[in-house]
Design a protein around this motif. Structure first.
Motif, PDB file in Angstrom:
ATOM      1  N   VAL A  26       0.850  -1.201   0.000  1.00 50.46           N
ATOM      2  CA  VAL A  26       0.000   0.000   0.000  1.00 50.46           C
ATOM      3  C   VAL A  26       0.883   1.247   0.000  1.00 50.46           C
ATOM      4  N   ASN A  27       1.874   1.263   0.864  1.00 51.18           N
ATOM      5  CA  ASN A  27       2.780   2.401   0.976  1.00 51.18           C
ATOM      6  C   ASN A  27       3.446   2.732  -0.362  1.00 51.18           C
ATOM      7  N   ASP A  28       3.868   1.692  -1.072  1.00 43.67           N
ATOM      8  CA  ASP A  28       4.579   1.860  -2.343  1.00 43.67           C
ATOM      9  C   ASP A  28       3.646   1.964  -3.544  1.00 43.67           C
ATOM     10  N   LYS A  29       2.338   1.988  -3.275  1.00 40.98           N
ATOM     11  CA  LYS A  29       1.303   2.109  -4.303  1.00 40.98           C
ATOM     12  C   LYS A  29       1.314   0.961  -5.325  1.00 40.98           C
ATOM     13  N   GLU A  30       1.717  -0.218  -4.858  1.00 38.10           N
ATOM     14  CA  GLU A  30       1.626  -1.414  -5.684  1.00 38.10           C
ATOM     15  C   GLU A  30       0.189  -1.921  -5.731  1.00 38.10           C
ATOM     16  N   VAL A  31      -0.574  -1.594  -4.692  1.00 42.88           N
ATOM     17  CA  VAL A  31      -1.995  -1.915  -4.600  1.00 42.88           C
ATOM     18  C   VAL A  31      -2.708  -0.659  -4.112  1.00 42.88           C
ATOM     19  N   LEU A  32      -4.014  -0.587  -4.353  1.00 47.30           N
ATOM     20  CA  LEU A  32      -4.774   0.578  -3.896  1.00 47.30           C
ATOM     21  C   LEU A  32      -5.122   0.472  -2.417  1.00 47.30           C
ATOM     22  N   TYR A  33      -5.555  -0.710  -1.993  1.00 47.59           N
ATOM     23  CA  TYR A  33      -5.991  -0.919  -0.620  1.00 47.59           C
ATOM     24  C   TYR A  33      -5.404  -2.205  -0.051  1.00 47.59           C
ATOM     25  N   GLY A  34      -5.443  -2.288   1.284  1.00 40.80           N
ATOM     26  CA  GLY A  34      -5.036  -3.495   1.977  1.00 40.80           C
ATOM     27  C   GLY A  34      -6.081  -3.894   2.994  1.00 40.80           C
ATOM     28  N   ILE A  35      -6.092  -5.179   3.306  1.00 42.85           N
ATOM     29  CA  ILE A  35      -6.961  -5.728   4.344  1.00 42.85           C
ATOM     30  C   ILE A  35      -6.082  -6.603   5.225  1.00 42.85           C
ATOM     31  N   LEU A  36      -6.157  -6.381   6.537  1.00 43.19           N
ATOM     32  CA  LEU A  36      -5.372  -7.164   7.490  1.00 43.19           C
ATOM     33  C   LEU A  36      -6.292  -7.769   8.535  1.00 43.19           C
ATOM     34  N   ILE A  37      -5.994  -9.007   8.916  1.00 36.37           N
ATOM     35  CA  ILE A  37      -6.825  -9.732   9.864  1.00 36.37           C
ATOM     36  C   ILE A  37      -5.926 -10.397  10.901  1.00 36.37           C
ATOM     37  N   CYS A  38      -6.234 -10.164  12.174  1.00 38.52           N
ATOM     38  CA  CYS A  38      -5.625 -10.934  13.254  1.00 38.52           C
ATOM     39  C   CYS A  38      -6.630 -10.976  14.393  1.00 38.52           C
ATOM     40  N   GLY A  39      -6.272 -11.555  15.516  1.00 39.57           N
ATOM     41  CA  GLY A  39      -7.227 -11.751  16.600  1.00 39.57           C
ATOM     42  C   GLY A  39      -7.911 -10.475  17.056  1.00 39.57           C
ATOM     43  N   SER A  40      -7.117  -9.475  17.454  1.00 42.73           N
ATOM     44  CA  SER A  40      -7.687  -8.204  17.909  1.00 42.73           C
ATOM     45  C   SER A  40      -7.580  -7.111  16.856  1.00 42.73           C
ATOM     46  N   ALA A  41      -6.755  -7.304  15.863  1.00 46.55           N
ATOM     47  CA  ALA A  41      -6.413  -6.351  14.804  1.00 46.55           C
ATOM     48  C   ALA A  41      -5.534  -5.214  15.303  1.00 46.55           C
ATOM     49  N   ASN A  42      -5.240  -5.187  16.583  1.00 52.15           N
ATOM     50  CA  ASN A  42      -4.350  -4.152  17.102  1.00 52.15           C
ATOM     51  C   ASN A  42      -2.927  -4.328  16.593  1.00 52.15           C
ATOM     52  N   GLY A  43      -2.410  -5.528  16.639  1.00 50.37           N
ATOM     53  CA  GLY A  43      -1.031  -5.768  16.209  1.00 50.37           C
ATOM     54  C   GLY A  43      -0.806  -5.441  14.741  1.00 50.37           C
ATOM     55  N   VAL A  44      -1.728  -5.862  13.889  1.00 54.74           N
ATOM     56  CA  VAL A  44      -1.551  -5.571  12.460  1.00 54.74           C
ATOM     57  C   VAL A  44      -1.710  -4.087  12.177  1.00 54.74           C
TER      58      VAL A  44
ATOM     59  N   ASN B  68      -6.492   3.517   4.063  1.00 57.11           N
ATOM     60  CA  ASN B  68      -6.156   2.700   2.904  1.00 57.11           C
ATOM     61  C   ASN B  68      -5.874   1.242   3.282  1.00 57.11           C
ATOM     62  N   ILE B  69      -5.966   0.939   4.569  1.00 53.83           N
ATOM     63  CA  ILE B  69      -5.919  -0.457   5.027  1.00 53.83           C
ATOM     64  C   ILE B  69      -7.021  -0.650   6.065  1.00 53.83           C
ATOM     65  N   LEU B  70      -7.806  -1.686   5.868  1.00 56.03           N
ATOM     66  CA  LEU B  70      -8.851  -2.082   6.798  1.00 56.03           C
ATOM     67  C   LEU B  70      -8.318  -3.209   7.669  1.00 56.03           C
ATOM     68  N   CYS B  71      -8.349  -3.030   8.993  1.00 54.05           N
ATOM     69  CA  CYS B  71      -7.884  -4.045   9.939  1.00 54.05           C
ATOM     70  C   CYS B  71      -9.094  -4.647  10.648  1.00 54.05           C
ATOM     71  N   ILE B  72      -9.223  -5.962  10.540  1.00 56.13           N
ATOM     72  CA  ILE B  72     -10.394  -6.665  11.054  1.00 56.13           C
ATOM     73  C   ILE B  72      -9.997  -7.588  12.206  1.00 56.13           C
ATOM     74  N   PRO B  73     -10.671  -7.455  13.378  1.00 56.26           N
ATOM     75  CA  PRO B  73     -10.386  -8.334  14.513  1.00 56.26           C
ATOM     76  C   PRO B  73     -11.215  -9.625  14.430  1.00 56.26           C
ATOM     77  N   ALA B  74     -10.571 -10.718  14.090  1.00 54.91           N
ATOM     78  CA  ALA B  74     -11.279 -11.985  13.893  1.00 54.91           C
ATOM     79  C   ALA B  74     -11.965 -12.477  15.170  1.00 54.91           C
TER      80      ALA B  74
END
Length: 142
Positions: free
Chosen positions: A53-71, A102-108
């Motif tokens: 995302v930072n380097d504009k290789e993609v438009l958006y990012g999605i990250l998933i972890c337990g609480s989403a805090n770490g990601v 530009n990144i959505l972080c989801i707490p699983a």
């Protein structure tokens, strides 16, 4: 649209459902996440998404972890990233409208898979409002 996705061991099932949804919508997905439930370190999966995302290789990012805090913490170390931790559609709407996330972080551990897919849909269909919010966003990476 090209979207990067990453997850740790708390999120493979979420990722698979989200990727299925995204591909059905015609998006290209770059998978940086683990596909197993074996314990892994979330920065190893969050960093490649944030870098893309930072380097504009993609438009958006999605990250998933337990609480989403770490990601979220990992992703927000990159200067051009605005990663928002969301557990409801209302929060997703606000991070897009007001923060231009530009990144959505989801707490699983705090959402269901159907909720997560709906949050992704909301995320991709909610525009940034700009205006007074642009001034604030511009101050994030001063």
């Amino acid at each position: 649209m090209k979207i990067a996705i990453g997850n740790d061991h708390a999120g493979p099932d979420y990722k698979f459902a989200i990727v299925k949804y995204l591909e059905k919508q015609g998006h290209e997905v770059v998978n940086y996440g683990t596909d197993t439930l074996d314990s892994v370190d979330y920065p190893d999966f969050a960093s490649p998404v944030a870098k893309a995302v930072n380097d504009k290789e993609v438009l958006y990012g999605i990250l998933i972890c337990g609480s989403a805090n770490g990601v979220a913490m990992t992703a927000n170390k990159y200067p051009n990233v605005r990663a928002g931790l969301c557990w409801t559609e209302e929060i997703v709407t606000l991070v897009r409208q007001h923060n231009d996330a530009n990144i959505l972080c989801i707490p699983a551990r705090f959402t269901s898979i159907p909720q997560a897919v709906k949050m992704v849909e909301t995320y991709l269909n909610t525009p940034f409002e700009g205006g007074r919010h642009q001034n604030r966003v511009d101050k994030i990476c001063m």
